[in-house]
Motif scaffolding. Structure first.
Motif, mmCIF file in Angstrom:
data_model
loop_
_atom_site.group_PDB
_atom_site.id
_atom_site.type_symbol
_atom_site.label_atom_id
_atom_site.label_comp_id
_atom_site.label_asym_id
_atom_site.label_seq_id
_atom_site.Cartn_x
_atom_site.Cartn_y
_atom_site.Cartn_z
ATOM 1 N N UNK A 1 -4.951 -10.427 6.314
ATOM 2 C CA UNK A 1 -3.856 -10.311 7.278
ATOM 3 C C UNK A 1 -3.404 -8.866 7.476
ATOM 4 N N UNK A 2 -4.365 -7.987 7.485
ATOM 5 C CA UNK A 2 -4.109 -6.556 7.541
ATOM 6 C C UNK A 2 -3.812 -6.116 8.976
ATOM 7 N N UNK A 3 -2.849 -5.200 9.125
ATOM 8 C CA UNK A 3 -2.517 -4.644 10.434
ATOM 9 C C UNK A 3 -2.993 -3.202 10.590
ATOM 10 N N UNK A 4 -3.031 -2.445 9.498
ATOM 11 C CA UNK A 4 -3.401 -1.033 9.566
ATOM 12 C C UNK A 4 -4.230 -0.656 8.345
ATOM 13 N N UNK B 1 7.323 -1.358 8.447
ATOM 14 C CA UNK B 1 7.326 -2.693 9.033
ATOM 15 C C UNK B 1 5.977 -3.341 9.223
ATOM 16 N N UNK B 2 4.927 -2.816 8.585
ATOM 17 C CA UNK B 2 3.582 -3.350 8.796
ATOM 18 C C UNK B 2 2.941 -3.718 7.464
ATOM 19 N N UNK B 3 1.849 -4.504 7.550
ATOM 20 C CA UNK B 3 1.039 -4.767 6.370
ATOM 21 C C UNK B 3 -0.163 -3.827 6.442
ATOM 22 N N UNK B 4 -0.158 -2.835 5.555
ATOM 23 C CA UNK B 4 -1.171 -1.784 5.571
ATOM 24 C C UNK B 4 -1.929 -1.787 4.256
ATOM 25 N N UNK C 1 7.623 -2.316 0.575
ATOM 26 C CA UNK C 1 8.170 -1.006 0.904
ATOM 27 C C UNK C 1 9.650 -1.118 1.252
ATOM 28 N N UNK C 2 10.440 -0.174 0.764
ATOM 29 C CA UNK C 2 11.865 -0.162 1.067
ATOM 30 C C UNK C 2 12.114 0.086 2.548
ATOM 31 N N UNK C 3 11.192 0.758 3.213
ATOM 32 C CA UNK C 3 11.345 1.043 4.640
ATOM 33 C C UNK C 3 10.952 -0.157 5.494
ATOM 34 N N UNK C 4 10.506 -1.227 4.843
ATOM 35 C CA UNK C 4 10.062 -2.422 5.549
ATOM 36 C C UNK C 4 8.553 -2.506 5.596
ATOM 37 N N UNK C 5 8.032 -3.695 5.333
ATOM 38 C CA UNK C 5 6.590 -3.902 5.365
ATOM 39 C C UNK C 5 5.987 -3.947 3.977
ATOM 40 N N UNK C 6 4.663 -4.032 3.971
ATOM 41 C CA UNK C 6 3.891 -4.120 2.742
ATOM 42 C C UNK C 6 2.772 -3.099 2.795
ATOM 43 N N UNK C 7 2.342 -2.649 1.638
ATOM 44 C CA UNK C 7 1.172 -1.776 1.576
ATOM 45 C C UNK C 7 0.352 -2.161 0.355
#
Length: 329
Positions: free
Chosen positions: A105-108, A188-191, A238-244
């Motif tokens: 489910x990767x976005x970047x 805000x993304x899943x990277x 991530x504190x800024x939103x999203x996952x990495x």
């Protein structure tokens, strides 16, 4: 039943964070480890005819959305269902017989290489790019440790990637260069951070979010290559939103089901040339009236990138490696 996202995955043991924020160790329901083939005849009740073990290193990857059944104790769960994946970063595993999903489910895809220590290999960078292009992922190239190279060297080395439209950042944890810009790309993304060992993936993530405290390694003084510090992929909030996802360094990048004739479509500068050669089965090597070779001769396509393409389409080229330097001496 609760929905969640897999943050850690290993054979038989998984960590799932539910939509309510609970973090639970989970095991996998046995039937999810197998592929079922059902009878389709109208005269019989639908029944299982064959059961086959999945040709995959693990049926669950970090980033997978799953449904879990929470135990009465509330301290563990069982993965009952894997929800459909949108996109995934996939490669052929080291034993060459199985597919390995690095992140689901990767976005970047953030492909990290270093300007020095270890010496970068653009031919390997091309393989990572093809891996991401084959999965139709958005790509960000990050050239880390930018403080170890002269600005003009960086500009020259990255010119051929900028020319074909790749998004590129130069970063340095030591100077702070590019860190804020990288945070905005991740927000805000899943990277997923991917690349060879020792290029500073974990160090960069520590700079993006210092509280992560990921383990970082050193460069071998003998081989000048990186040492593995991340042993398995882990999805981080991530504190800024999203996952990495911080993924282990890959020494080999082997494609799972990419046919040689389809590799050109994973090169942005070659894809528009497909179908313009004189012969429909052109291999873009010595054939007459080849649109690809004409573009190389006219400098519309980088000769080095063309050589990289040729390497990838040779038989058994996935076992080879290039020792060419980013900055020729």
């Amino acid at each position: 039943m609760s929905e969640g996202i897999v943050t850690q995955a290993g054979r038989g043991l998984y960590t799932v964070q539910t939509t309510t924020g609970r973090i639970l160790p989970c095991r996998l329901r046995g039937n999810l480890k197998k592929r079922f083939t059902y009878s389709e005849t109208a005269s019989h009740v639908r029944r299982v005819e064959k059961v086959k073990k999945l040709a995959e290193t693990d049926p669950i990857a970090v980033g997978d959305r799953v449904m879990i059944l929470v135990a009465e104790s509330g301290t563990e769960g069982v993965i009952e269902e894997v929800l459909p994946r949108r996109k995934a970063l996939v490669r052929r595993s080291g034993n060459e017989r199985e597919r390995q999903t690095l992140v689901a489910n990767l976005e970047l895809a953030v492909i990290v290489f270093s300007a020095a220590e270890p010496r970068p290999d653009l031919f390997k960078l091309d393989r990572f790019l093809v891996l991401a292009e084959d999965s139709e992922l958005e790509v960000l190239i990050v050239l880390n440790k930018a403080d170890l190279a002269a600005p003009e060297e960086l500009t020259e080395a990255l010119a051929e990637y900028r020319a074909v439209g790749y998004d590129i950042l130069t970063t340095s944890r030591n100077t702070g260069e590019g860190i804020e810009a990288l945070k905005e790309k991740l927000r805000g993304r899943l990277s997923a951070f991917c690349g060879p060992s020792g290029v500073g993936k974990s160090s960069l993530l520590n700079a993006v979010q210092p509280g992560l405290r990921l383990k970082v390694g050193e460069i071998s003084e003998i081989t000048h290559s990186g040492r593995h510090t991340t042993v398995r992929a882990e999805l981080l909030t991530l504190e800024i939103g999203g996952w990495v996802a911080d993924t282990p360094g890959l020494r080999q990048v082997q494609f799972w089901d990419l046919l040689p004739e389809d590799v050109a479509f994973c090169f942005p500068e070659l894809a528009p040339l497909m179908g313009h050669c004189k012969f429909p089965n052109c291999r873009h090597r010595t054939e007459p009236a080849c649109a690809v070779r004409a573009a190389v001769d006219d400098k519309r396509v980088s000769p080095r990138r063309y050589q990289s393409y040729l390497q990838m389409t040779e038989i058994d080229s996935t076992h080879g490696s290039s020792t060419r330097k980013l900055f020729p001496s």
